[in-house]
Write an enzyme that holds these catalytic residues in place. Sequence first.
Site, PDB file in Angstrom:
ATOM      1  N   SER A 134       0.834  -1.192   0.000  1.00 23.27           N
ATOM      2  CA  SER A 134       0.000   0.000   0.000  1.00 23.27           C
ATOM      3  C   SER A 134       0.883   1.262   0.000  1.00 23.27           C
ATOM      4  CB  SER A 134      -0.964  -0.035   1.191  1.00 23.27           C
ATOM      5  OG  SER A 134      -1.985   0.929   1.048  1.00 23.27           O
ATOM      6  N   ASP A 170      -9.393  -5.007  -5.113  1.00 19.57           N
ATOM      7  CA  ASP A 170      -8.774  -3.782  -4.613  1.00 19.57           C
ATOM      8  C   ASP A 170      -9.272  -2.612  -5.452  1.00 19.57           C
ATOM      9  OD1 ASP A 170      -7.174  -1.727  -3.745  1.00 19.57           O
ATOM     10  OD2 ASP A 170      -5.269  -2.718  -4.212  1.00 19.57           O
ATOM     11  N   HIS A 188      -7.675  -5.354  -0.692  1.00 25.63           N
ATOM     12  CA  HIS A 188      -6.531  -4.541  -0.286  1.00 25.63           C
ATOM     13  C   HIS A 188      -6.095  -4.924   1.134  1.00 25.63           C
ATOM     14  CE1 HIS A 188      -4.029  -0.986  -1.121  1.00 25.63           C
ATOM     15  NE2 HIS A 188      -4.031  -0.822   0.192  1.00 25.63           N
TER      16      HIS A 188
END
Length: 333
Positions: free
Chosen positions: A173, A272, A302
């Site tokens: 991320s 995601d 995610h």
Amino acid sequence: MPSLPWRVRVQLAALKLVHRRDGSIRRLLFSLGDLKAAINATHTCNHTLLSLTVRSGDITIDASSGLWARVFSPYSSADADAPPVPVVVYFHGGGFVLLSAASRPYDAFCRRICRELRAVVVSVNYRLAPDHRFPAAYDDGVATLHYLDTNALPADMVTVPIDLSSCFLAGDSAGGNIAHHVAQRWASMSAARLRVAGAVLIQPFFGGEERTDAEVELDRVTALSVAVTDHYWREFLPEGATRDHPAARVCGDVVELADAFPPAMVVVGGLDLLKDWKARYAEALRGKGKPLVVVEYPDAFHGFHAFPELADAGKLVEEMKLFVQEHSSKRGV
């Protein structure tokens, strides 16, 4: 969403509670749930021929800024005769504003990487926004590489020889975003003993002002939402900047990549909402002729890698292992 183990469903529900509808963070609630792992914890994995223990400890990289890192080192009875192992410098996720190298999910994930890749892992506790906006996190990443390039890791913490010509940057991320920018900065610098041999970007956090199809379709499917990601960018980017800032919009022909930018592995989850930005990033790397492997998990949301109960989390570590083995140098330092 596919069927998920109940523990995963509970944790995802808790993550949703941390954010308000407008994407802002309930700081007190988050702090109560962000449990920290102790240093010097060990975990032993018994194999047929080897009992491998992972040791951890914290090091200070820059006392003036408060920058530190958690180091994970493999240890076994065969270390005295072992060849040098690669180094993985890891940047945790959290939208540039949350979590730390000591947070339990990242302590556990880095420990797993250390054990299964048989690599020394340096998990960077970079400074967080909004107190430390762009480019503080990138500065801290480069400072960590300079530290490794000029200082030996403590002998009582790292008992295996390390190969600084096989240093890999990795992150998920926001940490994947940091890994990209640190790799670009380091590749643009003069030659150093430390060589970045590859970058592993796990669902890297990129974006822009426009809304992609995935952002519209997958908004609020899991704990991550468009409102949340927008809030993170407002906290991290310079005040007044838009999401088209070069730190966020890493795609298209305008992206600059140094000639020495390393081979990259980009991990994409089918659930995601940021997956379209990752696809554009991969296209940018290909367009500039950079070595690239894209690993896709159609049912992954995610942050899936932080849940060891999920099969895809185990598959990811195996893919990382193959990538590191392929791109590690044969030189010891």
